[in-house]
Design an enzyme around this catalytic site. Structure first.
Site, mmCIF file in Angstrom:
data_model
loop_
_atom_site.group_PDB
_atom_site.id
_atom_site.type_symbol
_atom_site.label_atom_id
_atom_site.label_comp_id
_atom_site.label_asym_id
_atom_site.label_seq_id
_atom_site.Cartn_x
_atom_site.Cartn_y
_atom_site.Cartn_z
ATOM 1 N N CYS A 121 0.857 -1.186 0.000
ATOM 2 C CA CYS A 121 0.000 0.000 0.000
ATOM 3 C C CYS A 121 0.892 1.234 0.000
ATOM 4 O O CYS A 121 1.854 1.305 0.777
ATOM 5 C CB CYS A 121 -0.906 0.001 1.234
ATOM 6 S SG CYS A 121 -1.990 1.438 1.353
ATOM 7 N N HIS A 164 -10.176 1.153 0.853
ATOM 8 C CA HIS A 164 -9.727 2.505 1.198
ATOM 9 C C HIS A 164 -10.899 3.475 1.319
ATOM 10 O O HIS A 164 -10.990 4.233 2.298
ATOM 11 C CB HIS A 164 -8.746 3.033 0.148
ATOM 12 C CG HIS A 164 -7.316 2.727 0.424
ATOM 13 N ND1 HIS A 164 -6.680 3.072 1.609
ATOM 14 C CD2 HIS A 164 -6.368 2.117 -0.341
ATOM 15 C CE1 HIS A 164 -5.423 2.678 1.565
ATOM 16 N NE2 HIS A 164 -5.207 2.093 0.391
ATOM 17 N N HIS A 197 -8.789 -3.830 -2.663
ATOM 18 C CA HIS A 197 -7.927 -2.980 -1.828
ATOM 19 C C HIS A 197 -8.372 -1.523 -1.901
ATOM 20 O O HIS A 197 -8.505 -0.846 -0.865
ATOM 21 C CB HIS A 197 -6.482 -3.135 -2.312
ATOM 22 C CG HIS A 197 -5.472 -2.322 -1.576
ATOM 23 N ND1 HIS A 197 -4.538 -2.882 -0.734
ATOM 24 C CD2 HIS A 197 -5.224 -0.979 -1.553
ATOM 25 C CE1 HIS A 197 -3.766 -1.929 -0.234
ATOM 26 N NE2 HIS A 197 -4.162 -0.758 -0.725
ATOM 27 N N GLU A 198 -8.608 -1.024 -3.117
ATOM 28 C CA GLU A 198 -8.986 0.383 -3.264
ATOM 29 C C GLU A 198 -10.392 0.647 -2.733
ATOM 30 O O GLU A 198 -10.654 1.714 -2.163
ATOM 31 C CB GLU A 198 -8.865 0.813 -4.728
ATOM 32 C CG GLU A 198 -7.467 0.692 -5.318
ATOM 33 C CD GLU A 198 -6.401 1.397 -4.496
ATOM 34 O OE1 GLU A 198 -6.706 2.416 -3.846
ATOM 35 O OE2 GLU A 198 -5.252 0.919 -4.494
#
Length: 208
Positions: free
Chosen positions: A120, A166, A162-163
């Site tokens: 990251c 976020h 993953h995004e």
């Protein structure tokens, strides 16, 4: 099979860097522990030149930081938005952005978890094994408010998940045990100077 998909659609050819990066400016990447990374982001409600300029900046920042994806809160902006330029496990390149992304829930019986390395940009230099489904489907909008659906497998599925984490206020460290989290933070501390030197060199090269 096309070698490049842009905004989820096959494209005959594409430059090494998304054109948005040529219009953008490098922004500071936020780091784990900063509040903006640890709370859910706000929905994007205004579509226009300011949003387009933010996307330009995010692409340039992502390339300078050597990332495969970047969420808006990673440049300090509390909005549900991310950009990506990421290959899948077949070598197909995927490039684009998603506004107000929502990750579809997969049938647990049909999904397969891959426990592979993940990093990251907001935890510079650290890579840890994180289990993620081998397929992801994300729905959202483009910068003009047009609905989009993007599907990914393998490494690109990991990027999409993953995004989306976020913009929901989570970092990948949240998926680790306490011991693993400490190990990741030690890695980051050890490699921080090297990572930031590379980013500075990349920024200078882009500006040349």
């Amino acid at each position: 099979m096309p070698s490049v998909f842009v905004q989820g659609r096959p494209t005959a050819s594409y430059p090494p860097f998304a054109p948005e990066a040529g219009r953008g400016a490098v922004r500071r990447v936020t780091e784990v522990g900063e509040e903006v990374l640890h709370r859910p982001c706000r929905d994007v409600t205004e579509f226009g030149p300011d949003l387009a300029a933010l996307i330009d900046d995010m692409f340039r920042t992502m390339y300078v930081a050597e990332g495969a994806g970047l969420a808006a809160n990673q440049v300090g902006v509390d909005l549900r938005l991310f950009v990506y330029d990421c290959p899948d496990d077949e070598g197909v390149r995927h490039v684009g952005h998603l506004v107000n992304p929502v990750l579809d829930a997969l049938d647990p019986a049909a999904r397969r978890l891959l426990d592979e390395g993940e990093g990251c940009l907001s935890v510079p230099g650290a890579v840890m094994a994180v289990p993620r489904p081998d397929r992801a489907v994300v729905r959202g909008l483009d910068k003009d408010g047009v609905p989009l659906l993007v599907e990914g497998t393998g490494y690109f599925a990991r990027c999409l998940a993953h995004e989306t984490d976020h913009v929901n206020g989570h970092v990948y460290l949240d998926r680790l045990s306490g011991r693993e989290r400490k190990a990741a933070l030690r890695q980051s501390a050890d490699r921080r100077e090297e990572v930031f030197a590379r980013r500075a060199a990349n920024a200078a090269a882009f500006a040349a």
